[in-house]
Design a protein around this motif. Structure first.
Motif, PDB file in Angstrom:
ATOM      1  N   CYS A   1     -10.134   4.504   7.045  1.00 50.73           N
ATOM      2  CA  CYS A   1      -9.639   3.517   6.089  1.00 50.73           C
ATOM      3  C   CYS A   1      -8.624   2.649   6.807  1.00 50.73           C
ATOM      4  O   CYS A   1      -7.720   3.160   7.476  1.00 50.73           O
ATOM      5  N   ARG A   2      -8.764   1.340   6.633  1.00 52.62           N
ATOM      6  CA  ARG A   2      -7.839   0.417   7.278  1.00 52.62           C
ATOM      7  C   ARG A   2      -7.192  -0.493   6.236  1.00 52.62           C
ATOM      8  O   ARG A   2      -7.875  -1.059   5.397  1.00 52.62           O
ATOM      9  N   TYR A   3      -5.873  -0.585   6.355  1.00 57.31           N
ATOM     10  CA  TYR A   3      -5.089  -1.517   5.553  1.00 57.31           C
ATOM     11  C   TYR A   3      -4.137  -2.214   6.529  1.00 57.31           C
ATOM     12  O   TYR A   3      -3.250  -1.566   7.093  1.00 57.31           O
ATOM     13  N   ARG A   4      -4.395  -3.488   6.770  1.00 55.93           N
ATOM     14  CA  ARG A   4      -3.600  -4.249   7.740  1.00 55.93           C
ATOM     15  C   ARG A   4      -3.551  -3.499   9.072  1.00 55.93           C
ATOM     16  O   ARG A   4      -4.586  -3.184   9.637  1.00 55.93           O
ATOM     17  N   ASP A   5      -2.355  -3.167   9.569  1.00 53.27           N
ATOM     18  CA  ASP A   5      -2.240  -2.480  10.857  1.00 53.27           C
ATOM     19  C   ASP A   5      -2.201  -0.959  10.709  1.00 53.27           C
ATOM     20  O   ASP A   5      -2.034  -0.252  11.694  1.00 53.27           O
TER      21      ASP A   5
ATOM     22  N   ASN B   1     -12.086  -2.033  -2.735  1.00 52.88           N
ATOM     23  CA  ASN B   1     -10.735  -2.599  -2.633  1.00 52.88           C
ATOM     24  C   ASN B   1     -10.755  -3.720  -1.601  1.00 52.88           C
ATOM     25  O   ASN B   1     -11.157  -3.508  -0.456  1.00 52.88           O
ATOM     26  N   PRO B   2     -10.317  -4.928  -1.991  1.00 52.90           N
ATOM     27  CA  PRO B   2     -10.348  -6.046  -1.036  1.00 52.90           C
ATOM     28  C   PRO B   2      -9.347  -5.900   0.111  1.00 52.90           C
ATOM     29  O   PRO B   2      -9.454  -6.618   1.108  1.00 52.90           O
ATOM     30  N   HIS B   3      -8.410  -4.964   0.009  1.00 54.27           N
ATOM     31  CA  HIS B   3      -7.383  -4.792   1.034  1.00 54.27           C
ATOM     32  C   HIS B   3      -7.597  -3.557   1.908  1.00 54.27           C
ATOM     33  O   HIS B   3      -6.942  -3.404   2.930  1.00 54.27           O
ATOM     34  N   ILE B   4      -8.488  -2.657   1.485  1.00 50.83           N
ATOM     35  CA  ILE B   4      -8.738  -1.421   2.221  1.00 50.83           C
ATOM     36  C   ILE B   4     -10.198  -1.403   2.657  1.00 50.83           C
ATOM     37  O   ILE B   4     -11.102  -1.472   1.825  1.00 50.83           O
TER      38      ILE B   4
ATOM     39  N   CYS C   1       0.865  -1.180   0.000  1.00 48.81           N
ATOM     40  CA  CYS C   1       0.000   0.000   0.000  1.00 48.81           C
ATOM     41  C   CYS C   1       0.899   1.226   0.000  1.00 48.81           C
ATOM     42  O   CYS C   1       1.759   1.373   0.872  1.00 48.81           O
ATOM     43  N   GLU C   2       0.710   2.076  -0.998  1.00 48.71           N
ATOM     44  CA  GLU C   2       1.576   3.244  -1.083  1.00 48.71           C
ATOM     45  C   GLU C   2       1.162   4.314  -0.085  1.00 48.71           C
ATOM     46  O   GLU C   2       0.090   4.255   0.514  1.00 48.71           O
ATOM     47  N   ARG C   3       2.007   5.292   0.074  1.00 47.97           N
ATOM     48  CA  ARG C   3       1.743   6.409   0.969  1.00 47.97           C
ATOM     49  C   ARG C   3       0.694   7.336   0.369  1.00 47.97           C
ATOM     50  O   ARG C   3       0.541   7.424  -0.843  1.00 47.97           O
ATOM     51  N   ILE C   4       0.021   8.049   1.238  1.00 49.29           N
ATOM     52  CA  ILE C   4      -0.933   9.068   0.792  1.00 49.29           C
ATOM     53  C   ILE C   4      -0.157  10.152   0.054  1.00 49.29           C
ATOM     54  O   ILE C   4       0.910  10.576   0.492  1.00 49.29           O
TER      55      ILE C   4
END
Length: 164
Positions: A95-99, A81-84, A30-33
């Motif tokens: 918004c959550r992506y992993r930790d 998005n299946p990851h977010i 996941c890239e940075r904002i």
């Protein structure tokens, strides 16, 4: 009858928007904002109509401008998005992506019905919305259309709706 096909293109200085985003890629990154000053162009192909033009430049420009303004100065978030995971918490969207997680004021975001906020998906989103806006106003929906979005100087993505 004129067998030729013609193309009209609309790209104006006010068909731009500034917006933040981030994408997932390679399945687990996941890239940075970050943000861009995006530019939008629309092309429509077809035969000439009874007015001797392919499409009304003004209608195309105005409808595109209205869509672009909806994205201006917003954080663009993916709904599919299946990851977010995007959820509401009070007046914010989280918004959550992993930790990792981010919290944004809800009224400063646009949650797009896309799997990722890539330039390609943003072009597709704008084109689908434009086609819907044309139909809602009783205007002919072009059979052949391209929406181009530039996220950075010289980096364009194009979504195509091929016609007959």
């Amino acid at each position: 009858m004129d067998a030729n096909r013609y193309t009209v293109r609309v790209t104006k200085d006010d068909l731009v928007f500034s917006a933040g985003h981030f994408i997932t890629f390679n399945g687990d990154e996941c890239e940075r904002i970050h943000g861009h000053n995006w530019r939008v162009a629309v092309e429509v192909d077809g035969p000439l109509d009874e007015n001797e033009y392919v499409f009304d430049f003004i209608a195309l420009r105005d409808l595109t401008r209205a869509l672009v303004l909806e994205l201006d100065h917003r954080m663009l978030l993916p709904a599919r998005n299946p990851h977010i995971a995007v959820s509401e918490e009070g007046s914010n969207l989280v918004c959550r992506y992993r930790d990792r997680y981010w919290s944004f004021p809800k009224d400063e975001c646009v949650v797009l019905p896309v799997s990722n906020t890539t330039t390609e998906r943003i072009a597709e989103y704008l084109g689908d919305r434009l086609r819907g806006a044309l139909a809602d106003r009783g205007l002919a929906v072009p059979g052949s259309m391209r929406v181009m979005v530039e996220e950075n100087f010289g980096q364009w993505a194009t979504a195509h709706w091929p016609g007959g």
